[in-house]
Design an enzyme around this catalytic site. Sequence first.
Site, PDB file in Angstrom:
ATOM      1  CB  CYS A 116     -42.537 -60.168 -12.283  1.00 13.83           C
ATOM      2  SG  CYS A 116     -43.128 -59.009 -11.018  1.00 13.83           S
ATOM      3  CD  GLU A 125     -42.416 -58.795  -1.679  1.00 11.04           C
ATOM      4  OE1 GLU A 125     -42.754 -59.980  -1.634  1.00 11.04           O
ATOM      5  OE2 GLU A 125     -41.823 -58.292  -2.653  1.00 11.04           O
TER       6      GLU A 125
END
Length: 167
Positions: free
Chosen positions: A12, A131
């Site tokens: 990504c 995250e």
Amino acid sequence: MEILLAKNAGFCFGVRRAVETAKSAVKEKRSKDPGAVVYTYGELIHNRTVVEELRKEGIVPIDSLESIKEGDSVVIRSHGVGERVYDILRARGANMIDATCPFVANIHRIVNAAYAGGERVFIVGDKNHPEPIGINGFSPPPPQSIAPTDDLETPKGKEGTSAAPTT
């Protein structure tokens, strides 16, 4: 059997950016010192093969900031980290290279603003994943709860903001 490669296969945007940032940092550092290394706080991305390839190029993951000293270069991985990590690196005089994915950094800003505005914040995700840990690192003490969707209860009372990892 025919195997088709997806049109958009690969990393990504945020991961690609983090890898390029780390490679640029070690290239610059090695132009002055051929044996120099650049550290990443945790593995830069979730891809063991790439992490090992980066290690061979002088990009070394570390799990603790205790050994970091003034002048060391530390890349903040694509998942981001909480504010405390930035504070520690500044205090140690490290050269901080922030490769946090811009989408993740935006979640940090949203969560920080929500906390500053007195809102409740619900972080949805694996409490052990970097995250959500980084997102939670933008809350005031005590840490807010992180839970998978199955464990969330319907909030009662005050409205709030929910945040979830981009991965």
